[in-house]
Design an enzyme around this catalytic site. Structure first.
Site, mmCIF file in Angstrom:
data_model
loop_
_atom_site.group_PDB
_atom_site.id
_atom_site.type_symbol
_atom_site.label_atom_id
_atom_site.label_comp_id
_atom_site.label_asym_id
_atom_site.label_seq_id
_atom_site.Cartn_x
_atom_site.Cartn_y
_atom_site.Cartn_z
ATOM 1 N N ARG A 295 -4.085 -4.933 2.237
ATOM 2 C CA ARG A 295 -4.389 -4.210 3.470
ATOM 3 C C ARG A 295 -3.935 -4.996 4.701
ATOM 4 N NH1 ARG A 295 -9.312 -2.313 1.902
ATOM 5 N NH2 ARG A 295 -8.834 -0.166 1.415
ATOM 6 N N GLY A 296 -4.050 -6.315 4.645
ATOM 7 C CA GLY A 296 -3.625 -7.141 5.772
ATOM 8 C C GLY A 296 -2.141 -7.012 6.049
#
Length: 356
Positions: A295-296
């Site tokens: 997700r980062g």
């Protein structure tokens, strides 16, 4: 009806309940920057705003309403379905499309829905009228807050005090983009794609890592310490409280200009490109910082492109990544339970090392 009464009825919501202008907010640049990026690209995934009491968190989020653009919706659909996106249509609209029935389309301003701490699950998710379903065989649904927030903004003040069960409900809806209500063997789903904005005071407790990870960006704000700025903030607030409509008029040009910039950036976003070398470097930083999941990586790419679009550029630069990196990654760092969230220096240092 008398002319005065009629005139009063014609007053808009903003005039009857004036909102503090977004462009009049002094300081708190990180918070304003994070909110702007999410308006440009809602797929960034929202923002978590953590800071001291009385630092303007709720004021800034509610001021965002003035800057939100209009969207096309199906007029008689309670879920504000996009007439041009079959994947996110409600069952009601999809059935009309399949039957080749005409859709009544209208323009609607993106909505912001407040989720109160005392809200029940039925108020959040909606309810099914069991009596009508059992007697008439009709799935009568009373939409909840998640339905109202579809294609808009869902704001949760003091999100760190929210009941764990409601947190799980929000996580499921935010992750899937759909809300499913099941009662007595009857199931109904509707689209629920929203920008999740939360605010809270770190003194009242941190969020669970699972919830923190759902927020695309993390903005940290503090009390302004410079005396001249504090005086300016006090004067701004006093001026707004004394004559809110006149105060808003002073910032009308700035508000209009920023709203036009945001609209242009949203339309321009799909043209922005990010070099493959920069994508690799973003992932190298995420791997170096030992960040769980991808997700980062995804959020950093999206935020950098949103920043480039806001500045009317078609190419992401290393400087864009340096500016958005700490907002995207610092709340995803692994940390000791007793530690606070990194201020962003660790993330910034990692980006500078790899980008340079």
């Amino acid at each position: 009806m008398c002319k005065i009464c009629k005139k009063n009825l014609e007053i808009s919501d903003h005039e009857s309940r004036p909102i503090f202008p977004f462009t009049a907010i002094v300081g708190q640049e990180e918070m304003k920057f994070s909110l702007i990026l999410n308006v440009i690209d809602p797929k960034i995934g929202g923002v978590m705003i953590m800071g001291d009491r009385g630092t303007g968190k709720s004021t800034a989020v509610r001021a965002l309403v003035d800057l939100l653009p209009e969207i096309s919706v199906v007029a008689d659909d309670p879920f504000y379905s996009d007439p041009n996106d079959p994947e996110s249509m409600s069952d009601y609209v999809r059935e009309k499309v399949q039957k080749n029935e005409p859709l009544i389309i209208k323009k609607k301003k993106i909505a912001m829905v407040d989720l109160p701490l005392g809200a029940t699950e039925d108020r959040v998710c909606g309810t099914i009228d069991l009596e009508k379903a059992l007697t008439e065989g009709i799935k009568a649904f009373e939409p909840g807050l998640l339905a109202q927030a579809n294609r808009g903004i869902l704001y949760v003040d003091e999100v760190n005090l929210l009941d764990d069960h409601l947190v799980d409900v929000l996580l499921d809806a935010a992750a899937s983009g759909w809300n499913t209500v099941e009662r007595e063997g009857i199931s109904l789903s509707h689209p629920s794609r929203f920008i999740l904005i939360g605010s809270g005071n770190p003194e009242e407790g941190e969020l669970r890592p699972q919830l923190l990870d759902r927020f695309g960006l993390h903005a940290q704000i503090g009390t302004v310490q410079e005396a001249p700025l504090r005086v300016q903030i006090v004067e701004q607030r006093a001026g707004f409280d004394q004559a809110p409509l006149l105060f808003r008029q002073k910032y009308q040009n700035q508000q209009t200009q920023l709203a036009q910039l945001l609209l242009a950036a949203r339309e321009h976003l799909h043209k922005v490109q990010i070099d493959s070398k920069l994508r690799i470097q973003i992932s190298q930083v995420c791997a170096t910082l030992n960040i769980d999941g991808l997700r980062g990586d995804i959020v950093t790419n999206r935020a950098a492109k949103a920043l480039a679009a806001f500045e009317s550029r078609t190419q992401v630069t290393p400087q864009d990544i340096l500016r958005v990196g700490p907002l995207c990654l610092r709340h995803r760092l692994r940390k000791d339970p007793l530690e606070t969230i990194d201020s962003g220096e660790k993330v910034r240092a990692a980006f500078e090392k790899i980008l340079n």
